[in-house]
Design an enzyme around this catalytic site. Structure first.
Site, PDB file in Angstrom:
ATOM      1  N   TYR A 168       1.171  -1.182   0.564  1.00 52.11           N
ATOM      2  CA  TYR A 168       0.048   0.282   0.132  1.00 52.11           C
ATOM      3  C   TYR A 168       1.016   1.430  -0.098  1.00 52.11           C
ATOM      4  CZ  TYR A 168      -3.691  -3.106   1.569  1.00 52.11           C
ATOM      5  OH  TYR A 168      -4.699  -4.607   1.737  1.00 52.11           O
ATOM      6  N   GLY A 197     -17.791  -2.621   0.376  1.00 55.85           N
ATOM      7  CA  GLY A 197     -17.845  -2.446  -0.652  1.00 55.85           C
ATOM      8  C   GLY A 197     -16.552  -2.183  -1.621  1.00 55.85           C
ATOM      9  N   PHE A 213     -13.623   0.048  -3.621  1.00 60.73           N
ATOM     10  CA  PHE A 213     -13.477   1.219  -4.150  1.00 60.73           C
ATOM     11  C   PHE A 213     -14.794   1.195  -4.865  1.00 60.73           C
ATOM     12  CE2 PHE A 213      -9.857  -1.362  -4.395  1.00 60.73           C
ATOM     13  CZ  PHE A 213      -8.602   0.283  -4.035  1.00 60.73           C
ATOM     14  N   PRO A 233     -18.764   1.746  -3.032  1.00 62.30           N
ATOM     15  CA  PRO A 233     -19.518   1.366  -2.081  1.00 62.30           C
ATOM     16  C   PRO A 233     -20.881   0.775  -1.589  1.00 62.30           C
ATOM     17  CG  PRO A 233     -18.484   3.135  -1.809  1.00 62.30           C
ATOM     18  CD  PRO A 233     -18.119   3.463  -3.316  1.00 62.30           C
TER      19      PRO A 233
HETATM   20  N1  LIG Z   1      -6.623  -9.168   1.113  1.00 61.12           N
HETATM   21  C1  LIG Z   1      -6.815  -8.190  -0.181  1.00 61.12           C
HETATM   22  O1  LIG Z   1      -6.867  -8.339  -1.275  1.00 61.12           O
HETATM   23  C2  LIG Z   1      -6.956  -6.951  -0.156  1.00 61.12           C
HETATM   24  C3  LIG Z   1      -8.108  -6.093  -0.661  1.00 61.12           C
HETATM   25  C4  LIG Z   1      -8.589  -4.983  -0.589  1.00 61.12           C
HETATM   26  C5  LIG Z   1      -8.714  -4.851   0.980  1.00 61.12           C
HETATM   27  N2  LIG Z   1      -8.395  -5.069   1.543  1.00 61.12           N
HETATM   28  C6  LIG Z   1      -7.690  -4.870   3.295  1.00 61.12           C
HETATM   29  O2  LIG Z   1      -9.180  -4.757   3.610  1.00 61.12           O
HETATM   30  C7  LIG Z   1      -9.298  -3.277   4.844  1.00 61.12           C
HETATM   31  C8  LIG Z   1     -10.552  -2.843   4.203  1.00 61.12           C
HETATM   32  O3  LIG Z   1     -11.240  -2.691   2.886  1.00 61.12           O
HETATM   33  P1  LIG Z   1     -11.382  -1.212   1.429  1.00 61.12           P
HETATM   34  O4  LIG Z   1     -10.591  -0.224   2.431  1.00 61.12           O
HETATM   35  O5  LIG Z   1     -10.585  -1.453   0.464  1.00 61.12           O
HETATM   36  O6  LIG Z   1     -12.604  -0.784   1.641  1.00 61.12           O
HETATM   37  P2  LIG Z   1     -14.384  -0.966   2.659  1.00 61.12           P
HETATM   38  O7  LIG Z   1     -13.283  -0.947   3.983  1.00 61.12           O
HETATM   39  O8  LIG Z   1     -14.978  -1.731   2.180  1.00 61.12           O
HETATM   40  O9  LIG Z   1     -14.214   0.693   1.890  1.00 61.12           O
HETATM   41  C9  LIG Z   1     -13.503   1.869   2.686  1.00 61.12           C
HETATM   42  C10 LIG Z   1     -14.092   3.111   1.363  1.00 61.12           C
HETATM   43  O10 LIG Z   1     -15.948   3.067   1.546  1.00 61.12           O
HETATM   44  C11 LIG Z   1     -15.287   4.050   2.471  1.00 61.12           C
HETATM   45  N3  LIG Z   1     -15.692   4.748   3.838  1.00 61.12           N
HETATM   46  C12 LIG Z   1     -15.160   3.995   4.942  1.00 61.12           C
HETATM   47  N4  LIG Z   1     -16.498   4.546   5.844  1.00 61.12           N
HETATM   48  C13 LIG Z   1     -16.988   4.981   5.178  1.00 61.12           C
HETATM   49  C14 LIG Z   1     -18.502   4.977   6.316  1.00 61.12           C
HETATM   50  N5  LIG Z   1     -18.619   5.037   7.331  1.00 61.12           N
HETATM   51  N6  LIG Z   1     -19.098   6.179   5.630  1.00 61.12           N
HETATM   52  C15 LIG Z   1     -18.830   6.302   3.492  1.00 61.12           C
HETATM   53  N7  LIG Z   1     -18.094   5.909   3.902  1.00 61.12           N
HETATM   54  C16 LIG Z   1     -16.771   5.476   3.863  1.00 61.12           C
HETATM   55  C17 LIG Z   1     -13.764   5.390   2.655  1.00 61.12           C
HETATM   56  O11 LIG Z   1     -13.198   6.098   1.934  1.00 61.12           O
HETATM   57  P3  LIG Z   1     -12.866   7.387   3.105  1.00 61.12           P
HETATM   58  O12 LIG Z   1     -11.538   7.641   3.448  1.00 61.12           O
HETATM   59  O13 LIG Z   1     -13.600   8.457   2.353  1.00 61.12           O
HETATM   60  O14 LIG Z   1     -13.662   7.105   4.513  1.00 61.12           O
HETATM   61  C18 LIG Z   1     -13.414   4.180   1.783  1.00 61.12           C
HETATM   62  O15 LIG Z   1     -13.455   4.297   0.608  1.00 61.12           O
HETATM   63  C19 LIG Z   1      -8.016  -2.285   3.835  1.00 61.12           C
HETATM   64  O16 LIG Z   1      -8.097  -1.273   4.585  1.00 61.12           O
HETATM   65  C20 LIG Z   1      -7.327  -3.526   3.762  1.00 61.12           C
HETATM   66  O17 LIG Z   1      -6.616  -3.121   4.702  1.00 61.12           O
HETATM   67  C21 LIG Z   1      -7.191  -6.051   1.574  1.00 61.12           C
END
Ligand SMILES: NC(=O)c1ccc[n+]([C@@H]2O[C@H](COP(=O)([O-])OP(=O)(O)OC[C@H]3O[C@@H](n4cnc5c(N)ncnc54)[C@H](OP(=O)(O)O)[C@@H]3O)[C@@H](O)[C@H]2O)c1
Length: 300
Positions: free
Chosen positions: A66, A218, A220, A222
């Site tokens: 990252y 969700g 990228f 939401p």
């Molecule tokens: N193992 C894998 O292949 C893999 C792949 C992807 C991710 N991951 C891990 O999983 C974690 C979670 O996944 P993710 O961060 O990609 O996706 P997520 O948690 O599903 O969603 C993050 C997105 O939602 C927005 N968001 C967060 N809280 C919100 C709220 N309360 N209201 C409205 N929007 C909100 C964030 O924007 P803002 O920043 O504006 O809040 C960001 O755009 C990652 O941080 C990473 O550590 C692992």
């Protein structure tokens, strides 16, 4: 209420002394746009991490790809020396190209380099948990992971990794890994609208293994669902809070790592752990991801 109760209760990773609160934090959003380069506001990223930990979060998910390196360096700046109870879970198996591409990095040498990059940028002598990340961009693909997982098992034997997990895997790959070394967690794509792993979650729960959904909101793109919005309006909370509360309700071995770069969203997400769902509401939400339901909407 204790911090653990506020954050969905505690879960002990099997065979370890690592006990984490079920509401954790995913650090991927702390890097720059497209998870590449520095963030627009580094001080804000540091503040999000510090507030998460001050609120009782003791499970942070990251990777050295990252940024690359950026997210781990921000974690180190914000939190080092790390509190003893904090578990930092990282992953190896990918690298970034010059145009922010996500490329596989799965040769033995690349996996070892990935572990050493994490050690260096997090500033630790041993990593708490390392996930072997395999498969395609969003979904697993079948095929042996034994050779790759054995590389990490060897590094564990050398004392560089305390515990191991797997990510983006099939049920068969989980079992293949477990025959080589204990697996404490599985991190796959799962949320209220994307439920390919319903069967796997139950199987892992029976073994005491944590299931850690990535893209719980969700990712990228939401989550959007009229059912989610209706329930949220009725409960006086946000749809994202309902989506997180549903995951905590779904199975006791689910640990959450929602990602955000915003303090306001962090607070909202942590508060979702205090949202109790009735059986009736949970049933209604279950219909979102059921293959029979026309309202299965994870917009991509
Ligand atoms: N193992 C894998 O292949 C893999 C792949 C992807 C991710 N991951 C891990 O999983 C974690 C979670 O996944 P993710 O961060 O990609 O996706 P997520 O948690 O599903 O969603 C993050 C997105 O939602 C927005 N968001 C967060 N809280 C919100 C709220 N309360 N209201 C409205 N929007 C909100 C964030 O924007 P803002 O920043 O504006 O809040 C960001 O755009 C990652 O941080 C990473 O550590 C692992």
């Amino acid at each position: 209420m204790s911090k653990a109760e506020n954050l969905g209760g505690a879960f002990t990773l099997p065979g370890t002394n690592l006990t984490v609160n079920r509401m954790g934090y995913g650090a991927m959003q702390l890097a720059g746009p497209h998870v590449f380069g520095p963030p627009r506001d580094r001080a804000a990223a540091v503040a999000v991490l510090r507030e998460a930990v001050a609120s009782g979060v003791n499970h942070i998910d990251t990777s050295d790809f990252y940024g690359p390196h950026v997210t781990n360096q921000i974690i180190r700046e914000a939190l080092h020396p790390y509190p003893q109870e904090l578990a930092i879970v990282t992953k190896v198996g990918a690298k970034r190209g010059p145009e922010a591409e996500w490329l596989p990095a799965q040769s033995p040498a690349e996996l070892k380099d990935g572990v050493h990059d994490n050690l260096r940028n997090l500033g630790v002598d041993a990593l708490d948990v390392v996930n072997l990340r395999v498969g395609g961009p969003m979904e697993p693909s079948e095929g042996s992971i034994a050779e790759r997982f054995s590389v990490l098992a060897e590094l564990q034997q050398q004392g560089l990794i305390r515990d191991l997990g797997v990510s983006n895997v099939t049920a068969a790959q989980v079992e293949e890994a477990r025959a080589i070394a204990p697996v404490v967690c599985v991190q796959n794509h799962y949320n209220v609208a994307h439920r390919n792993d319903d069967g796997l979650i139950g199987h892992l729960a029976g073994q005491g293994i944590a299931y850690v959904p990535y893209f719980p909101l969700g990712g990228f793109t939401p989550l959007q669902s009229s059912t989610l919005s209706d329930v949220a309006a009725r409960l006086g909370v946000t749809p994202m809070q309902v989506a997180l509360a549903w995951l905590l309700h779904r199975s006791p071995n689910i640990l959450l790592i929602p990602g955000t770069s915003s303090l306001a969203h962090l607070r909202e997400n942590l508060a979702a752990a205090r949202l109790a769902l009735s059986a009736e509401v949970a049933d209604q939400l279950n219909s979102i991801g059921s293959s029979a339901a026309p309202d299965a909407v994870e917009v991509r």
